[in-house]
Design a protein around this motif. Structure first.
Motif, PDB file in Angstrom:
ATOM      1  N   VAL A 333       0.844  -1.192   0.000  1.00  0.00           N
ATOM      2  CA  VAL A 333       0.000   0.000   0.000  1.00  0.00           C
ATOM      3  C   VAL A 333       0.880   1.242   0.000  1.00  0.00           C
ATOM      4  CG1 VAL A 333      -1.767   1.303   1.248  1.00  0.00           C
ATOM      5  CG2 VAL A 333      -1.831  -1.199   1.251  1.00  0.00           C
ATOM      6  N   THR A 334       0.640   2.121  -0.954  1.00  0.00           N
ATOM      7  CA  THR A 334       1.331   3.410  -0.994  1.00  0.00           C
ATOM      8  C   THR A 334       0.287   4.511  -1.164  1.00  0.00           C
ATOM      9  OG1 THR A 334       1.656   3.239  -3.408  1.00  0.00           O
ATOM     10  CG2 THR A 334       3.434   2.442  -1.990  1.00  0.00           C
ATOM     11  N   SER A 335       0.608   5.703  -0.716  1.00  0.00           N
ATOM     12  CA  SER A 335      -0.361   6.802  -0.818  1.00  0.00           C
ATOM     13  C   SER A 335       0.364   8.130  -0.999  1.00  0.00           C
ATOM     14  CB  SER A 335      -1.250   6.856   0.423  1.00  0.00           C
ATOM     15  OG  SER A 335      -0.470   7.128   1.579  1.00  0.00           O
ATOM     16  N   ARG A 336      -0.365   9.079  -1.563  1.00  0.00           N
ATOM     17  CA  ARG A 336       0.188  10.427  -1.746  1.00  0.00           C
ATOM     18  C   ARG A 336      -0.956  11.379  -2.074  1.00  0.00           C
ATOM     19  NH1 ARG A 336       1.041  11.421  -7.494  1.00  0.00           N
ATOM     20  NH2 ARG A 336       0.622   9.501  -8.681  1.00  0.00           N
ATOM     21  N   ALA A 337      -0.698  12.647  -1.873  1.00  0.00           N
ATOM     22  CA  ALA A 337      -1.655  13.679  -2.257  1.00  0.00           C
ATOM     23  C   ALA A 337      -1.199  14.277  -3.575  1.00  0.00           C
ATOM     24  CB  ALA A 337      -1.744  14.751  -1.184  1.00  0.00           C
ATOM     25  N   ALA A 338      -2.159  14.683  -4.407  1.00  0.00           N
ATOM     26  CA  ALA A 338      -1.827  15.268  -5.713  1.00  0.00           C
ATOM     27  C   ALA A 338      -2.887  16.298  -6.071  1.00  0.00           C
ATOM     28  CB  ALA A 338      -1.755  14.184  -6.775  1.00  0.00           C
ATOM     29  N   SER A 339      -2.543  17.153  -7.020  1.00  0.00           N
ATOM     30  CA  SER A 339      -3.478  18.152  -7.522  1.00  0.00           C
ATOM     31  C   SER A 339      -3.860  17.767  -8.940  1.00  0.00           C
ATOM     32  CB  SER A 339      -2.843  19.547  -7.501  1.00  0.00           C
ATOM     33  OG  SER A 339      -3.743  20.512  -8.019  1.00  0.00           O
ATOM     34  N   VAL A 340      -5.136  17.577  -9.182  1.00  0.00           N
ATOM     35  CA  VAL A 340      -5.631  17.196 -10.511  1.00  0.00           C
ATOM     36  C   VAL A 340      -6.713  18.189 -10.927  1.00  0.00           C
ATOM     37  CG1 VAL A 340      -6.718  15.389 -11.891  1.00  0.00           C
ATOM     38  CG2 VAL A 340      -5.197  14.768 -10.001  1.00  0.00           C
ATOM     39  N   GLY A 341      -6.419  18.961 -11.964  1.00  0.00           N
ATOM     40  CA  GLY A 341      -7.384  19.954 -12.436  1.00  0.00           C
ATOM     41  C   GLY A 341      -7.735  20.976 -11.382  1.00  0.00           C
ATOM     42  N   GLY A 342      -6.782  21.294 -10.548  1.00  0.00           N
ATOM     43  CA  GLY A 342      -7.012  22.274  -9.498  1.00  0.00           C
ATOM     44  C   GLY A 342      -7.676  21.700  -8.261  1.00  0.00           C
ATOM     45  N   LYS A 343      -7.937  20.382  -8.264  1.00  0.00           N
ATOM     46  CA  LYS A 343      -8.555  19.748  -7.103  1.00  0.00           C
ATOM     47  C   LYS A 343      -7.515  18.963  -6.313  1.00  0.00           C
ATOM     48  CE  LYS A 343     -13.182  19.090  -9.106  1.00  0.00           C
ATOM     49  NZ  LYS A 343     -14.221  18.071  -9.426  1.00  0.00           N
ATOM     50  N   LYS A 344      -7.631  18.983  -5.006  1.00  0.00           N
ATOM     51  CA  LYS A 344      -6.745  18.191  -4.153  1.00  0.00           C
ATOM     52  C   LYS A 344      -7.296  16.771  -4.072  1.00  0.00           C
ATOM     53  CE  LYS A 344      -4.935  20.069  -0.521  1.00  0.00           C
ATOM     54  NZ  LYS A 344      -4.755  20.632   0.854  1.00  0.00           N
ATOM     55  N   VAL A 345      -6.458  15.827  -4.452  1.00  0.00           N
ATOM     56  CA  VAL A 345      -6.896  14.431  -4.534  1.00  0.00           C
ATOM     57  C   VAL A 345      -5.974  13.558  -3.687  1.00  0.00           C
ATOM     58  CG1 VAL A 345      -7.288  12.458  -6.054  1.00  0.00           C
ATOM     59  CG2 VAL A 345      -7.797  14.772  -6.853  1.00  0.00           C
ATOM     60  N   GLY A 346      -6.560  12.617  -2.962  1.00  0.00           N
ATOM     61  CA  GLY A 346      -5.783  11.634  -2.207  1.00  0.00           C
ATOM     62  C   GLY A 346      -5.712  10.330  -2.983  1.00  0.00           C
ATOM     63  N   LEU A 347      -4.502   9.854  -3.264  1.00  0.00           N
ATOM     64  CA  LEU A 347      -4.305   8.641  -4.065  1.00  0.00           C
ATOM     65  C   LEU A 347      -3.803   7.505  -3.179  1.00  0.00           C
ATOM     66  CD1 LEU A 347      -2.425  10.312  -7.075  1.00  0.00           C
ATOM     67  CD2 LEU A 347      -4.819   9.601  -7.038  1.00  0.00           C
ATOM     68  N   ILE A 348      -4.466   6.355  -3.280  1.00  0.00           N
ATOM     69  CA  ILE A 348      -4.039   5.158  -2.554  1.00  0.00           C
ATOM     70  C   ILE A 348      -3.896   4.016  -3.558  1.00  0.00           C
ATOM     71  CG2 ILE A 348      -4.603   3.456  -0.780  1.00  0.00           C
ATOM     72  CD1 ILE A 348      -6.304   5.570   0.601  1.00  0.00           C
ATOM     73  N   GLN A 349      -2.703   3.451  -3.648  1.00  0.00           N
ATOM     74  CA  GLN A 349      -2.489   2.303  -4.541  1.00  0.00           C
ATOM     75  C   GLN A 349      -2.349   1.041  -3.696  1.00  0.00           C
ATOM     76  OE1 GLN A 349       1.200   2.154  -6.781  1.00  0.00           O
ATOM     77  NE2 GLN A 349       0.287   0.825  -8.339  1.00  0.00           N
ATOM     78  N   ILE A 350      -3.112   0.009  -4.068  1.00  0.00           N
ATOM     79  CA  ILE A 350      -3.046  -1.286  -3.393  1.00  0.00           C
ATOM     80  C   ILE A 350      -2.542  -2.309  -4.407  1.00  0.00           C
ATOM     81  CG2 ILE A 350      -4.299  -3.025  -2.073  1.00  0.00           C
ATOM     82  CD1 ILE A 350      -6.421  -0.924  -1.478  1.00  0.00           C
TER      83      ILE A 350
END
Length: 523
Positions: A333-350
């Protein structure tokens, strides 16, 4: 009685099973009449299979007249799910001993009429007629003992595999074959060596017509078990099987490709790359072997060296690398925050499901929620499964109380419903799931639970479609058999086996592409 349950995705560090591998074990308790289950695991699988590791021993329990005594273990007279007549089931001991047939050891059976006529006498003397005892005088010839020879170790192993399959297999018709006659054939055959026994077991399992039911050599079983328990000593790669094409010109054999390399692992530091084809291991050709079999060759003691021959796309000559084996752990499990189209998005990869996945996702979720994201994305691309309960427990993190997650039906047609017990950690933040054609099994349990409950939007391509569960049982010589033992349905009672989950938004997005590039334009 104890069983240990797990499911399986790509093998952390060393290999997979037809493109998949194994997660880690957890424990639950279950009683199984007549058997003592000890330490084992249940693997609930990805593109190849879901498994249950189980070691078992028979308990000779007296059951009055419903049981025929032999010198080794009782044979139940009534077993409604087995093919063959009641007389056949009663008179053919698995391990050899008194068959109670009139002067015959060739497997011939008395008529049903004779059996019924003599049944009372049979039960009366069953306890007396053992191989080293003489039957009382004046009894009908039917009751005269015909003592078969003790089975050889090879015959015992073959019959042991049959018994495990008989106990676990989900299709109680056994593909319409005379299942009892197959046991007799396995018990009577003369095996020159252990490989002959293995071939007989493979033939027996193949006769069921189930792609997921199969045999494991001791090395394959050890690799699978070690990976499932997290005790991985290897080089840090994930493997997948590329099926051969016998109709091609020239014919293409089955081969094993490295699907990913663990960052900073032994293979990564030695220059191994994704899409490398494994040609040989320590000088032994790997052509025609599955990922699981290659994984068994790659594994070894920590600190030992491995000579790996690989074929690399774009290079005419094989590449030979010498790699030192080490203890490898995958970051599932890895995770990070990112900005997509001006939106704050939380990404979690399993990457796969293990016993710790739900806790890891919960920790990642808490960290991301503290940053107040406008949306969450769970990336399940390439996740071929893992620990069954891991998928269920991750779903519980995002669903409200009382939500259905999945329904599992075993070989006895008993159904277990998995639901949520309380509100999850986050039930409101917009949620997207990324899936592809390799998203399978435990990953599909999570995806279907969130999709059917209207909690998430599924983006990508149709998933693999793996909705059956296998068990892996160890045999006495360290080998094992993999047997399909249960099926599951989605919360809306959809059987996704072989059909997969249809995404809400179709978008081709290979696993190599960053998750932020896979979100729909409307997002």
């Amino acid at each position: 009685a104890m069983k240990m349950v797990a499911a399986h995705g790509l093998v952390g560090g060393v290999g997979g099973v037809g493109g998949v591998g194994v997660g880690w074990p957890a424990v639950y308790r279950s009683m199984d009449a007549g058997n003592m289950m000890s330490s084992g695991l249940t693997l609930h699988g990805g593109m190849a299979q879901s498994f249950l590791f189980k070691r078992s021993m028979s308990l000779c329990r007296p059951t009055a007249a419903r049981m025929l005594l032999t010198s080794d273990e009782p044979m139940m007279l009534e077993s409604s799910r087995r093919t063959g007549t009641r007389a056949q089931r009663a008179f053919c001991p698995v391990h050899g001993s008194c068959s109670l047939l009139a002067g015959s050891t060739d497997g011939a059976f008395p008529s049903r009429k004779s059996i019924h006529r003599s049944f009372a006498n049979l039960v009366a003397v069953a306890a007396l007629v053992l191989c080293n005892q003489q039957a009382p005088q004046g009894l009908p010839s039917l009751l005269l003992p015909a003592c078969a020879k003790e089975l050889t170790s090879e015959q015992r192993l073959a019959v042991e595999a049959w018994k495990v399959t008989d106990r676990e297999y989900v299709d109680r018709t056994f593909s319409g074959q005379d299942w009892f006659a197959r046991r007799q054939k396995m018990a009577q055959r003369k095996y020159a060596e252990r490989t002959d026994t293995y071939d007989e077991i493979r033939e027996m399992l193949a006769s069921l017509g189930d792609r997921y039911t199969r045999f494991l050599t001791p090395a394959m079983y050890d690799a699978l078990f070690s990976s499932a328990t997290g005790d991985v000593i290897g080089i840090g790669v994930e493997l997948k099987t590329i099926e051969g094409d016998t109709k091609a010109s020239p014919p293409q054999p089955m081969r094993v490709v490295i699907s990913s390399v663990v960052p900073d692992g032994p293979a990564d530091k030695s220059g191994v790359l994704p899409d490398d084809v494994i040609v040989d291991v320590d000088g032994v050709a790997m052509e025609g072997l599955s990922a699981e079999e290659v994984a068994a060759k790659v594994r070894g003691p920590a600190g030992s060296r491995l000579r790996l021959g690989i074929a690399r796309p774009g290079q005419s000559e094989p590449v030979v690398l010498v790699i030192e084996r080490k203890d490898v752990k995958l970051a599932a499990v890895t995770s990070r925050a990112a900005s997509v189209g001006g939106k704050k998005v939380g990404l979690i990869q399993i990457k796969q499901f293990s016993t710790s996945t739900a806790a890891d996702v919960a920790a990642a979720l808490d960290s991301l929620l503290a940053q107040k994201p406008q949306a969450l994305v769970i990336d399940l691309r390439g996740n071929t499964g893992g620990y069954f309960t891991g998928g269920v427990d991750v779903a519980r993190l995002f669903l409200p109380q009382g939500s259905a997650i999945t329904y599992v039906t075993d070989r006895t047609l008993a159904e277990v419903a998995y639901t949520t017990y309380s509100d999850g950690r986050d039930t409101t933040t917009p949620l997207l799931l990324l899936v592809d054609s390799r998203t399978a099994s435990a990953s599909e349990i999570l995806a279907s639970a969130l999709q059917d409950n209207g909690r998430a939007t599924v983006v990508g391509s149709t998933t693999y479609g793996k909705a059956v569960i296998q068990t892996v049982s160890a045999l006495s010589d360290g080998s094992g058999v993999v047997v399909t033992t249960a099926r599951y349905e989605t919360p809306k009672r959809t059987n996704i086996n072989l059909s997969g989950i249809k995404p809400d938004v179709e978008k081709e997005c290979p696993s190599k592409v960053d998750a932020t590039q896979c979100l729909p334009s409307s997002f």
